[in-house]
Design a protein around this motif. Structure first.
Motif, PDB file in Angstrom:
ATOM      1  N   PRO A  69       0.849  -1.212   0.000  1.00  0.00           N
ATOM      2  CA  PRO A  69       0.000   0.000   0.000  1.00  0.00           C
ATOM      3  C   PRO A  69       0.879   1.255   0.000  1.00  0.00           C
ATOM      4  O   PRO A  69       1.949   1.270   0.603  1.00  0.00           O
ATOM      5  N   GLY A  71       0.572   5.732   0.098  1.00  0.00           N
ATOM      6  CA  GLY A  71      -0.195   6.976   0.111  1.00  0.00           C
ATOM      7  C   GLY A  71       0.595   8.027  -0.646  1.00  0.00           C
ATOM      8  O   GLY A  71       0.693   8.022  -1.861  1.00  0.00           O
ATOM      9  N   GLY A  72       1.240   8.945   0.109  1.00  0.00           N
ATOM     10  CA  GLY A  72       2.000  10.023  -0.530  1.00  0.00           C
ATOM     11  C   GLY A  72       3.450   9.664  -0.805  1.00  0.00           C
ATOM     12  O   GLY A  72       4.191  10.467  -1.364  1.00  0.00           O
ATOM     13  N   ASN A  73       3.874   8.468  -0.378  1.00  0.00           N
ATOM     14  CA  ASN A  73       5.266   8.012  -0.559  1.00  0.00           C
ATOM     15  C   ASN A  73       6.257   8.997   0.062  1.00  0.00           C
ATOM     16  O   ASN A  73       7.296   9.283  -0.526  1.00  0.00           O
ATOM     17  N   THR A  74       5.926   9.496   1.246  1.00  0.00           N
ATOM     18  CA  THR A  74       6.858  10.384   1.958  1.00  0.00           C
ATOM     19  C   THR A  74       7.528   9.670   3.140  1.00  0.00           C
ATOM     20  O   THR A  74       8.241  10.307   3.909  1.00  0.00           O
ATOM     21  N   GLY A  75       7.269   8.390   3.290  1.00  0.00           N
ATOM     22  CA  GLY A  75       7.800   7.654   4.436  1.00  0.00           C
ATOM     23  C   GLY A  75       9.323   7.692   4.462  1.00  0.00           C
ATOM     24  O   GLY A  75       9.979   7.840   3.432  1.00  0.00           O
ATOM     25  N   THR A 142      -0.568  11.315   3.132  1.00  0.00           N
ATOM     26  CA  THR A 142      -2.010  11.053   3.176  1.00  0.00           C
ATOM     27  C   THR A 142      -2.431  10.555   4.562  1.00  0.00           C
ATOM     28  O   THR A 142      -1.595  10.051   5.328  1.00  0.00           O
ATOM     29  N   ASN A 146      -0.442   8.387   7.290  1.00  0.00           N
ATOM     30  CA  ASN A 146      -0.285   8.897   8.664  1.00  0.00           C
ATOM     31  C   ASN A 146      -0.732   7.835   9.676  1.00  0.00           C
ATOM     32  O   ASN A 146      -0.070   7.617  10.689  1.00  0.00           O
ATOM     33  N   GLY A 152       3.720  11.360  13.922  1.00  0.00           N
ATOM     34  CA  GLY A 152       3.739  12.291  15.055  1.00  0.00           C
ATOM     35  C   GLY A 152       3.615  13.726  14.575  1.00  0.00           C
ATOM     36  O   GLY A 152       2.530  14.257  14.413  1.00  0.00           O
ATOM     37  N   ILE A 208      -5.842   0.308   5.061  1.00  0.00           N
ATOM     38  CA  ILE A 208      -6.759   1.287   5.651  1.00  0.00           C
ATOM     39  C   ILE A 208      -7.411   2.045   4.494  1.00  0.00           C
ATOM     40  O   ILE A 208      -6.711   2.567   3.619  1.00  0.00           O
TER      41      ILE A 208
HETATM   42  P1  FAD Z   1       3.635   6.411   2.554  1.00  0.00           P
HETATM   43  O1  FAD Z   1       5.027   6.890   2.602  1.00  0.00           O
HETATM   44  O2  FAD Z   1       3.034   6.227   1.231  1.00  0.00           O
HETATM   45  O3  FAD Z   1       3.548   5.019   3.357  1.00  0.00           O
HETATM   46  C1  FAD Z   1       4.104   4.865   4.631  1.00  0.00           C
HETATM   47  C2  FAD Z   1       3.778   3.461   5.144  1.00  0.00           C
HETATM   48  O4  FAD Z   1       2.388   3.326   5.338  1.00  0.00           O
HETATM   49  C3  FAD Z   1       4.167   2.341   4.195  1.00  0.00           C
HETATM   50  O5  FAD Z   1       4.541   1.219   4.954  1.00  0.00           O
HETATM   51  C4  FAD Z   1       2.879   2.042   3.441  1.00  0.00           C
HETATM   52  O6  FAD Z   1       2.830   0.720   2.962  1.00  0.00           O
HETATM   53  C5  FAD Z   1       1.846   2.285   4.519  1.00  0.00           C
HETATM   54  N1  FAD Z   1       0.556   2.792   4.025  1.00  0.00           N
HETATM   55  C6  FAD Z   1       0.332   3.948   3.348  1.00  0.00           C
HETATM   56  N2  FAD Z   1      -0.988   4.095   3.136  1.00  0.00           N
HETATM   57  C7  FAD Z   1      -1.599   3.016   3.680  1.00  0.00           C
HETATM   58  C8  FAD Z   1      -2.952   2.600   3.782  1.00  0.00           C
HETATM   59  N3  FAD Z   1      -3.942   3.333   3.299  1.00  0.00           N
HETATM   60  N4  FAD Z   1      -3.214   1.429   4.411  1.00  0.00           N
HETATM   61  C9  FAD Z   1      -2.211   0.680   4.929  1.00  0.00           C
HETATM   62  N5  FAD Z   1      -0.926   1.016   4.852  1.00  0.00           N
HETATM   63  C10 FAD Z   1      -0.620   2.177   4.245  1.00  0.00           C
HETATM   64  N6  FAD Z   1       6.636  11.639  10.051  1.00  0.00           N
HETATM   65  C11 FAD Z   1       6.306  11.937  11.324  1.00  0.00           C
HETATM   66  O7  FAD Z   1       5.810  11.058  12.031  1.00  0.00           O
HETATM   67  N7  FAD Z   1       6.495  13.188  11.830  1.00  0.00           N
HETATM   68  C12 FAD Z   1       7.025  14.197  11.110  1.00  0.00           C
HETATM   69  O8  FAD Z   1       7.208  15.298  11.600  1.00  0.00           O
HETATM   70  C13 FAD Z   1       7.375  13.922   9.763  1.00  0.00           C
HETATM   71  N8  FAD Z   1       7.883  14.888   8.980  1.00  0.00           N
HETATM   72  C14 FAD Z   1       8.229  14.603   7.693  1.00  0.00           C
HETATM   73  C15 FAD Z   1       8.784  15.611   6.904  1.00  0.00           C
HETATM   74  C16 FAD Z   1       9.149  15.351   5.594  1.00  0.00           C
HETATM   75  C17 FAD Z   1       9.738  16.444   4.765  1.00  0.00           C
HETATM   76  C18 FAD Z   1       8.957  14.057   5.053  1.00  0.00           C
HETATM   77  C19 FAD Z   1       9.326  13.741   3.634  1.00  0.00           C
HETATM   78  C20 FAD Z   1       8.423  13.052   5.833  1.00  0.00           C
HETATM   79  C21 FAD Z   1       8.063  13.298   7.161  1.00  0.00           C
HETATM   80  N9  FAD Z   1       7.526  12.309   7.980  1.00  0.00           N
HETATM   81  C22 FAD Z   1       7.176  12.593   9.270  1.00  0.00           C
HETATM   82  C23 FAD Z   1       7.408  10.941   7.481  1.00  0.00           C
HETATM   83  C24 FAD Z   1       6.100  10.731   6.653  1.00  0.00           C
HETATM   84  O9  FAD Z   1       5.640  11.854   6.082  1.00  0.00           O
HETATM   85  C25 FAD Z   1       4.998  10.234   7.504  1.00  0.00           C
HETATM   86  O10 FAD Z   1       5.359   8.989   7.981  1.00  0.00           O
HETATM   87  C26 FAD Z   1       3.646  10.101   6.788  1.00  0.00           C
HETATM   88  O11 FAD Z   1       2.747   9.751   7.753  1.00  0.00           O
HETATM   89  C27 FAD Z   1       3.617   9.091   5.644  1.00  0.00           C
HETATM   90  O12 FAD Z   1       2.426   9.271   4.880  1.00  0.00           O
HETATM   91  P2  FAD Z   1       2.356   8.844   3.349  1.00  0.00           P
HETATM   92  O13 FAD Z   1       0.972   9.007   2.884  1.00  0.00           O
HETATM   93  O14 FAD Z   1       3.404   9.536   2.568  1.00  0.00           O
HETATM   94  O15 FAD Z   1       2.706   7.299   3.474  1.00  0.00           O
END
Ligand code: FAD
Ligand code: 2HG
Ligand code: ZN
Length: 474
Positions: A69, A71-75, A142, A146, A152, A208
């Protein structure tokens, strides 16, 4: 033997031709944000409804194909991209992005997983409410991501992690069934709370698809201050004073080492970073007040007077308006981007009891300087939550790729050994993904790991949900 073309054809019938991507530039889906790894997907599939997600999971299950899965691929921990085998389906939730309902009386919002965090914040604000989760990636991460990482961010000191903001979930299980738990109840003691299993599971237990989340009344005023402090000890002392003076009004407390701020000055020279080189650390803090702006200012003045008197603040500026407040927060939020511009780096997203953080940093700084001379320490983070981003940048002028290849293992071992001695955590908010999977096996108790494996085996017996992330399953 899996028939890849047959599966791709099935997926096209399930979500539509345009939403199954197999050719062209798929970098945005296949490379992680930190550029640590690049994978290759059997297909990128973009369902638009929960039912389509369920159908995709079922089809993949029938073909014995695993799903990642995204979302925004920011992990930050390489958890949201496929591996390099070309045999995994990348399930992008980005099209599943509607805000289903805002319930003003219940103070809840029900939203689909692919909704971008900032979109949700803005929608709540338009209706007069605050959705408090806030992080620098909010323009692209996304809600599903989150929740899956239990993110956090910068408001945890008051509102908690994403887990604390979630009242209910809708999930597609590994079997392709839909569990609808979007009750929005604040009290529900009917057995195991499944929601908490899926939150923080990083896509390894199910997908989710939607969530019911808490909203809060918008504060009357939000004031931001930026303070130079003489030491990390002083920052902790200031945090104590801020709790006393502001109580629940304290909604943000972030610390930034001078080297971290220096990277912002270097890579974003248009930003006006106060107190250049004047102190080893600066703090940004926020006071949210439900009475009035003048009340918030008076409280801040009293706090800063006390702090100056006690010597835990050297100098401070308080934002005069929203634009100035945003600019101060922007400095803090630019640190990860400035670090990325500086080059590949080693991240330690750790938590330690707040009171022990200065001793931890003194000890690890000295050990790293002794064993890895020249490394540059980029230390900042959510001090109010005891969460530091204790990051390590290659020595000036060094080849960062070679540095990471040769030194990341030994540096991680050194840092995490001290984290263990301080009873801390090796992942405060970013999760485990694949980057920290081996480390987790060393730093989590065998009892906890066995329980986690039992849960994974029960919910995803074929190991098709984001395999190889969080846990290794033989
Ligand atoms: P993704 O990177 O796409 O996925 C993250 C994980 O969640 C992967 O394992 C994926 O398989 C899983 N996933 C995604 N969507 C789903 C779904 N719908 N159902 C089940 N699994 C799913 N994190 C913090 O906690 N605090 C911060 O302050 C913070 N600051 C950041 C700042 C920057 C500049 C960047 C690039 C990242 C930051 N992050 C931070 C990390 C990241 O943004 C977070 O972890 C965010 O919650 C990931 O969301 P995403 O939609 O990009 O998830
Ligand atoms: C932050 O707090 C993020 O800015 C990113 O969690 C931390 O890049 C990092 O190490
Ligand atoms: Zn962080």
């Amino acid at each position: 033997m899996m028939d890849i073309e047959a599966l791709r054809a099935t997926l096209r019938t399930l979500v539509g031709e345009a939403h199954v991507l197999t050719d062209g530039d798929l970098t945005a889906y296949e490379q992680d944000w930190r550029k640590r790894e690049r994978g290759r997907a059997l297909a990128v599939v973009r369902p638009g409804t929960t039912e389509e997600v369920a159908a995709v999971v079922k089809a993949c299950g029938a073909a014995g194909v695993s799903l990642v899965p995204q979302g925004g691929n920011t992990g930050m921990v390489v958890g949201s991209i496929p591996d390099a085998s070309g045999t995994q389906v990348l399930l992008s939730l980005q099209r599943l992005n509607r805000i289903r309902a805002i319930d003003a009386a219940n103070l809840t919002v029900t939203v689909e997983a692919g909704c971008v965090l900032q979109t949700l914040q803005e929608a709540c604000e338009k209706d007069g409410f605050l959705f408090p989760l806030s992080l620098a990636a909010e323009g692209s991460c996304t809600i599903g991501g989150n929740l899956a990482t239990n993110a956090g961010g910068t408001q945890v000191v008051r509102y908690g992690n994403t887990r604390e903001l979630c009242l209910g979930l809708e999930v597609v299980t590994a079997q392709g069934e839909v569990w609808s738990g979007l009750t929005g109840l604040r009290k529900d003691n009917t057995g195991y709370d499944l929601r908490h299993l899926f939150i923080g599971s990083e896509g390894t237990l199910g997908v989710i698809t939607a969530a019911t989340l808490r909203m809060y009344p918008l504060p009357a005023a939000q004031l931001t201050a930026f303070a130079a402090v003489p030491s990390l000890d002083a920052a902790v002392q200031l945090l104590g004073l801020a709790h006393q003076h502001l109580n629940a009004g304290l909604t943000g407390f972030e610390v930034m080492g001078d080297f971290a701020l220096g990277l912002v000055r270097k890579h974003f020279p248009q930003q006006n970073v106060p107190f250049g080189g004047m102190s080893p650390y600066c703090v940004v803090l926020e006071n949210s007040d439900h009475e009035s702006e003048s009340h918030a200012r008076e409280q801040f003045e009293r706090l800063l007077e006390a702090a100056l008197e006690q010597g835990c603040v050297l100098d401070a500026v308080v934002a005069e308006n929203i634009a100035q407040a945003r600019a101060l927060w922007h400095i803090r939020e630019s640190i990860p981007l400035a670090q990325a511009q500086e080059g590949l780096n080693i991240k330690h997203d750790i938590s330690i009891a707040v009171s022990r953080i200065p001793a931890f940093v003194t000890e690890v700084d000295a050990l790293l300087e002794q064993h890895f001379p020249g490394v540059r320490l980029v230390n900042y983070g959510h001090l109010g939550d005891g969460n530091l981003h204790y990051n390590v940048q290659a020595p000036d002028g060094a080849d960062a790729e070679a540095f990471l290849r040769d030194q990341e293992g030994p540096i991680n071992t050194l840092v995490y050994e001290v984290v263990d001695r301080f009873n801390g955590s090796i992942s405060a908010e970013h999760g485990i993904g694949s980057l920290k999977r081996e480390k987790l096996a060393h730093h989590k108790s065998p009892v906890a790991l066995n329980a986690m494996r039992a849960i994974k085996g029960a919910l995803d017996p074929k190991n098709l949900m984001n395999p190889g992330r969080v846990l290794s399953i033989e």
